[in-house]
Design a protein around this motif. Structure first.
Motif, PDB file in Angstrom:
ATOM      1  N   VAL A   8       7.364   5.775 -17.234  1.00  0.00           N
ATOM      2  CA  VAL A   8       7.344   7.088 -17.893  1.00  0.00           C
ATOM      3  C   VAL A   8       8.343   7.052 -19.053  1.00  0.00           C
ATOM      4  N   GLY A   9       7.806   7.062 -20.273  1.00  0.00           N
ATOM      5  CA  GLY A   9       8.634   6.872 -21.472  1.00  0.00           C
ATOM      6  C   GLY A   9       8.566   5.412 -21.877  1.00  0.00           C
ATOM      7  N   VAL A  10       7.797   5.125 -22.923  1.00  0.00           N
ATOM      8  CA  VAL A  10       7.641   3.727 -23.359  1.00  0.00           C
ATOM      9  C   VAL A  10       8.252   3.536 -24.746  1.00  0.00           C
ATOM     10  N   GLN A  12      12.118   2.567 -26.904  1.00  0.00           N
ATOM     11  CA  GLN A  12      12.841   1.323 -27.211  1.00  0.00           C
ATOM     12  C   GLN A  12      13.294   0.581 -25.950  1.00  0.00           C
ATOM     13  N   PHE A  13      13.932   1.300 -25.039  1.00  0.00           N
ATOM     14  CA  PHE A  13      14.534   0.621 -23.881  1.00  0.00           C
ATOM     15  C   PHE A  13      13.466   0.123 -22.903  1.00  0.00           C
ATOM     16  N   ALA A  14      12.368   0.853 -22.799  1.00  0.00           N
ATOM     17  CA  ALA A  14      11.292   0.451 -21.873  1.00  0.00           C
ATOM     18  C   ALA A  14      10.722  -0.913 -22.225  1.00  0.00           C
ATOM     19  N   GLN A  15      10.868  -1.318 -23.489  1.00  0.00           N
ATOM     20  CA  GLN A  15      10.302  -2.614 -23.915  1.00  0.00           C
ATOM     21  C   GLN A  15      10.867  -3.771 -23.087  1.00  0.00           C
ATOM     22  N   GLU A  38       0.210   7.958 -29.801  1.00  0.00           N
ATOM     23  CA  GLU A  38       0.162   6.718 -30.600  1.00  0.00           C
ATOM     24  C   GLU A  38       0.964   5.608 -29.939  1.00  0.00           C
ATOM     25  N   LYS A  39       2.184   5.967 -29.558  1.00  0.00           N
ATOM     26  CA  LYS A  39       3.098   5.000 -28.926  1.00  0.00           C
ATOM     27  C   LYS A  39       2.495   4.483 -27.611  1.00  0.00           C
ATOM     28  N   LEU A  40       1.879   5.392 -26.903  1.00  0.00           N
ATOM     29  CA  LEU A  40       1.269   5.046 -25.611  1.00  0.00           C
ATOM     30  C   LEU A  40       0.168   4.003 -25.810  1.00  0.00           C
ATOM     31  N   SER A  55       1.205  12.661 -19.723  1.00  0.00           N
ATOM     32  CA  SER A  55       2.344  13.505 -19.325  1.00  0.00           C
ATOM     33  C   SER A  55       2.829  13.098 -17.933  1.00  0.00           C
ATOM     34  N   LEU A  56       4.047  13.501 -17.639  1.00  0.00           N
ATOM     35  CA  LEU A  56       4.601  13.238 -16.297  1.00  0.00           C
ATOM     36  C   LEU A  56       3.767  13.963 -15.238  1.00  0.00           C
ATOM     37  N   ASP A  57       3.344  15.195 -15.539  1.00  0.00           N
ATOM     38  CA  ASP A  57       2.517  15.952 -14.592  1.00  0.00           C
ATOM     39  C   ASP A  57       1.276  15.150 -14.200  1.00  0.00           C
ATOM     40  N   GLU A 121      21.740   1.209 -13.464  1.00  0.00           N
ATOM     41  CA  GLU A 121      23.035   0.943 -14.112  1.00  0.00           C
ATOM     42  C   GLU A 121      23.184  -0.554 -14.370  1.00  0.00           C
ATOM     43  N   THR A 122      23.305  -0.903 -15.640  1.00  0.00           N
ATOM     44  CA  THR A 122      23.368  -2.316 -16.018  1.00  0.00           C
ATOM     45  C   THR A 122      24.729  -2.959 -15.724  1.00  0.00           C
ATOM     46  N   SER A 123      25.828  -2.208 -15.928  1.00  0.00           N
ATOM     47  CA  SER A 123      27.169  -2.818 -15.808  1.00  0.00           C
ATOM     48  C   SER A 123      27.453  -3.349 -14.403  1.00  0.00           C
ATOM     49  N   ARG A 167      19.179   8.238 -33.529  1.00  0.00           N
ATOM     50  CA  ARG A 167      18.228   9.045 -34.302  1.00  0.00           C
ATOM     51  C   ARG A 167      16.842   9.018 -33.650  1.00  0.00           C
ATOM     52  N   ALA A 168      16.426   7.831 -33.203  1.00  0.00           N
ATOM     53  CA  ALA A 168      15.109   7.735 -32.582  1.00  0.00           C
ATOM     54  C   ALA A 168      15.079   8.568 -31.289  1.00  0.00           C
ATOM     55  N   ARG A 169      16.195   8.529 -30.558  1.00  0.00           N
ATOM     56  CA  ARG A 169      16.226   9.218 -29.273  1.00  0.00           C
ATOM     57  C   ARG A 169      16.250  10.730 -29.420  1.00  0.00           C
ATOM     58  N   THR A 170      16.926  11.221 -30.471  1.00  0.00           N
ATOM     59  CA  THR A 170      17.101  12.668 -30.597  1.00  0.00           C
ATOM     60  C   THR A 170      16.118  13.305 -31.588  1.00  0.00           C
ATOM     61  N   ASN A 322      18.179  -8.843 -20.633  1.00  0.00           N
ATOM     62  CA  ASN A 322      19.125  -8.268 -21.591  1.00  0.00           C
ATOM     63  C   ASN A 322      20.261  -7.621 -20.824  1.00  0.00           C
ATOM     64  N   HIS A 323      21.200  -7.038 -21.595  1.00  0.00           N
ATOM     65  CA  HIS A 323      22.390  -6.426 -20.993  1.00  0.00           C
ATOM     66  C   HIS A 323      23.036  -7.366 -19.994  1.00  0.00           C
ATOM     67  N   TRP A 324      23.449  -8.518 -20.515  1.00  0.00           N
ATOM     68  CA  TRP A 324      24.188  -9.509 -19.730  1.00  0.00           C
ATOM     69  C   TRP A 324      23.463  -9.946 -18.458  1.00  0.00           C
TER      70      TRP A 324
HETATM   71  N1  LIG Z   1      22.430  -0.115 -20.726  1.00  0.00           N
HETATM   72  C1  LIG Z   1      21.680   0.913 -20.379  1.00  0.00           C
HETATM   73  O1  LIG Z   1      21.689   1.291 -19.225  1.00  0.00           O
HETATM   74  C2  LIG Z   1      20.816   1.621 -21.403  1.00  0.00           C
HETATM   75  C3  LIG Z   1      20.589   1.053 -22.655  1.00  0.00           C
HETATM   76  C4  LIG Z   1      19.719   1.706 -23.540  1.00  0.00           C
HETATM   77  C5  LIG Z   1      19.111   2.902 -23.173  1.00  0.00           C
HETATM   78  N2  LIG Z   1      19.370   3.440 -21.957  1.00  0.00           N
HETATM   79  C6  LIG Z   1      18.736   4.715 -21.544  1.00  0.00           C
HETATM   80  O2  LIG Z   1      17.336   4.632 -21.736  1.00  0.00           O
HETATM   81  C7  LIG Z   1      16.802   5.900 -22.061  1.00  0.00           C
HETATM   82  C8  LIG Z   1      15.734   5.790 -23.122  1.00  0.00           C
HETATM   83  O3  LIG Z   1      16.300   5.326 -24.336  1.00  0.00           O
HETATM   84  P1  LIG Z   1      15.361   4.839 -25.533  1.00  0.00           P
HETATM   85  O4  LIG Z   1      16.269   4.319 -26.582  1.00  0.00           O
HETATM   86  O5  LIG Z   1      14.257   4.017 -25.018  1.00  0.00           O
HETATM   87  O6  LIG Z   1      14.772   6.247 -26.021  1.00  0.00           O
HETATM   88  P2  LIG Z   1      13.409   6.452 -26.831  1.00  0.00           P
HETATM   89  O7  LIG Z   1      13.544   7.773 -27.494  1.00  0.00           O
HETATM   90  O8  LIG Z   1      13.083   5.254 -27.675  1.00  0.00           O
HETATM   91  O9  LIG Z   1      12.267   6.534 -25.698  1.00  0.00           O
HETATM   92  C9  LIG Z   1      12.082   7.640 -24.864  1.00  0.00           C
HETATM   93  C10 LIG Z   1      10.571   7.851 -24.701  1.00  0.00           C
HETATM   94  O10 LIG Z   1      10.358   8.831 -23.677  1.00  0.00           O
HETATM   95  C11 LIG Z   1       9.202   9.589 -24.075  1.00  0.00           C
HETATM   96  N3  LIG Z   1       9.180  10.858 -23.333  1.00  0.00           N
HETATM   97  C12 LIG Z   1       9.998  11.924 -23.449  1.00  0.00           C
HETATM   98  N4  LIG Z   1       9.639  12.898 -22.570  1.00  0.00           N
HETATM   99  C13 LIG Z   1       8.592  12.420 -21.871  1.00  0.00           C
HETATM  100  C14 LIG Z   1       7.785  12.964 -20.832  1.00  0.00           C
HETATM  101  N5  LIG Z   1       7.994  14.193 -20.333  1.00  0.00           N
HETATM  102  N6  LIG Z   1       6.784  12.207 -20.335  1.00  0.00           N
HETATM  103  C15 LIG Z   1       6.547  10.960 -20.825  1.00  0.00           C
HETATM  104  N7  LIG Z   1       7.274  10.413 -21.826  1.00  0.00           N
HETATM  105  C16 LIG Z   1       8.283  11.127 -22.347  1.00  0.00           C
HETATM  106  C17 LIG Z   1       9.394   9.763 -25.577  1.00  0.00           C
HETATM  107  O11 LIG Z   1       8.196  10.125 -26.228  1.00  0.00           O
HETATM  108  C18 LIG Z   1       9.887   8.363 -25.972  1.00  0.00           C
HETATM  109  O12 LIG Z   1       8.820   7.514 -26.302  1.00  0.00           O
HETATM  110  C19 LIG Z   1      17.985   6.762 -22.482  1.00  0.00           C
HETATM  111  O13 LIG Z   1      18.099   7.755 -21.535  1.00  0.00           O
HETATM  112  C20 LIG Z   1      19.189   5.862 -22.421  1.00  0.00           C
HETATM  113  O14 LIG Z   1      20.263   6.534 -21.823  1.00  0.00           O
HETATM  114  C21 LIG Z   1      20.199   2.818 -21.066  1.00  0.00           C
END
Ligand SMILES: NC(=O)c1ccc[n+]([C@@H]2O[C@H](COP(=O)([O-])OP(=O)(O)OC[C@H]3O[C@@H](n4cnc5c(N)ncnc54)[C@H](O)[C@@H]3O)[C@@H](O)[C@H]2O)c1
Length: 382
Positions: A8-10, A12-15, A38-40, A55-57, A121-123, A167-170, A322-324
């Motif tokens: 859920v949420g694909v 940057q980090f989901a990659q 589009e992203k999906l 959607s999550l629902d 939690e990565t650390s 910026r991408a996140r917010t 990633n993340h060590w």
């Molecule tokens: N080291 C770590 O633990 C670490 C590192 C990086 C990011 N993160 C965490 O990862 C999370 C995501 O970061 P990101 O950079 O990938 O953000 P991002 O903005 O690139 O991705 C978030 C995605 O969630 C989608 N989204 C939002 N609401 C949704 C919903 N209701 N249903 C389905 N999709 C939904 C958005 O459209 C977006 O594509 C952040 O919360 C961040 O704290 C953790």
């Protein structure tokens, strides 16, 4: 037994995670979900996924066993609770919630539903944390009476890396959301300390540095938190009588990262930009730990000698990490917890112990460093 997982949420980090879930031998199918159509579609094509949800629902009405929430961080708590109530196991990227009330509700929801919850939690899986945890168990440090953990992540919007991420996140809510109190994102530091000794924070006195940068994101009239601090330092009392210092810095002339040091009655560990060493009784000189803790490119995507790669699925061997080196272990721990029903190390109670100290520390900063008690929601229940 195997599970069906929804990402859920694909963004940057989901990659970093989609392929790992696809490759895990105890996962029979991975489906994708994002609000951005589009992203999906792009991600479904990239990873060869047939099933998509808008959607999550919609995902929660499907037959998936578990959801992996990697949405923006202020959404994690409510989305996790919704999924747990729908009968799904939940993996959530950090943090687990944004307020004491939300984290408390999350813990109670896990207790009521009996589903697995794990915070990614990565650390906790970083080579130095893994090594110090093991040395603590062996008694190498003696009694640990002081620990210091740092998370430096310069938010200067001139920095391409940080600007891109935040910026991408917010999105168009950048000014409203980017100036979050640093102590509201404390899990990378607190987990390095709690993840070694198991002791948790009981009291805190904290200090905030009032930001001076002209970009204005820490203007309390601009951000939704009314927050002026871009750097915060907290001094904690631990449940084992030790003292811990945590630094969460967002305006810092430093390349960034998570690191920590430990002082024990028998030995001490120091990790700075200059390197990682142990020194103490029984050591004639400082012992450089680089051989054990440095990542080896290509070994499970970049893991250190100290990592127990023998426990990982062989199918992960050539996949990125990633993340060590933490990502492979995170995914494996969550999937195994779902299948066996046994709690993962970073279960909901541990997540609360990583998160709540930061939330209370920020309250202390706002009150000029007054010492405040930290509520504890308890340890894992059988
Ligand atoms: N080291 C770590 O633990 C670490 C590192 C990086 C990011 N993160 C965490 O990862 C999370 C995501 O970061 P990101 O950079 O990938 O953000 P991002 O903005 O690139 O991705 C978030 C995605 O969630 C989608 N989204 C939002 N609401 C949704 C919903 N209701 N249903 C389905 N999709 C939904 C958005 O459209 C977006 O594509 C952040 O919360 C961040 O704290 C953790």
């Amino acid at each position: 037994m195997s599970i069906k997982v929804a990402m859920v949420g694909v963004g940057q980090f989901a990659q970093y995670f989609i392929e790992l879930y696809q490759a895990h031998p105890l996962v029979r199918e991975v489906v994708l979900c994002d609000l951005d159509a589009e992203k999906l579609k792009r991600n479904a094509q990239k990873y060869g996924v047939a099933k998509m949800y808008p959607s999550l629902d919609a995902v929660l009405n499907s037959d998936v066993d578990a959801v992996v929430i990697i949405t923006q961080h202020w959404m994690h708590g409510p989305q996790a609770m919704q999924a747990l109530r729908a009968g799904k196991h939940v993996y959530s990227a950090v943090p687990c919630g944004v307020s004491l009330e939300e984290v408390t509700q999350l813990v109670r929801t896990v207790e009521q539903t009996g589903k697995i919850y794990m915070m990614g939690e990565t650390s906790y899986y970083y080579p130095h944390t893994v090594w110090c945890r093991e040395q603590y168990r062996r008694g190498t440090f003696g009694d640990i009476f002081y620990a210091e953990a740092n998370y430096h992540h310069d938010w200067d919007i001139k920095s391409i890396d940080s600007r891109g991420i935040i910026r991408a996140r917010t999105g168009d809510r950048f000014l409203e959301l980017a100036g979050e109190p640093p102590m509201h994102y404390p899990t990378h530091t607190t987990s390095q300390i709690i993840g070694v000794t198991g002791a948790h924070m009981t009291k805190v006195s904290a200090h905030g540095w009032v930001d001076r940068h002209p970009d204005g994101i820490y203007d309390p009239k601009v951000n939704k938190y009314g927050n002026a601090f871009s750097n915060e330092t907290a001094l904690f009392t631990m449940s084992d009588g030790a003292c811990a210092c945590v630094n969460e810095f967002r305006r810092v002339g430093h390349p960034g990262g998570e690191f920590m040091s430990i002082c024990g009655t028998e030995a001490s560990f120091e990790y700075t930009q200059a390197g990682r060493v142990i020194i103490g009784k029984g050591f004639e000189d400082t012992k450089n730990l680089d051989d054990l803790l440095t990542l080896r490119p290509g070994v499970y995507g970049g893991t250190a000698k100290v990592h127990d790669i023998a426990r990982l699925p062989a199918s992960f061997a050539n996949l990125p990490n990633n993340h060590w080196g933490s990502h492979h272990f995170i995914v494996d721990d969550f999937v195994k917890a779902c299948v066996t029903g046994e709690q993962a190390p970073n279960n909901v109670w541990q997540a609360a112990r990583y998160m709540i100290p930061g939330l209370i520390a920020h309250e202390s900063s706002k009150q000029g460093g007054v010492q405040l008690a930290i509520p504890d929601l308890g340890g894992p229940k059988p």
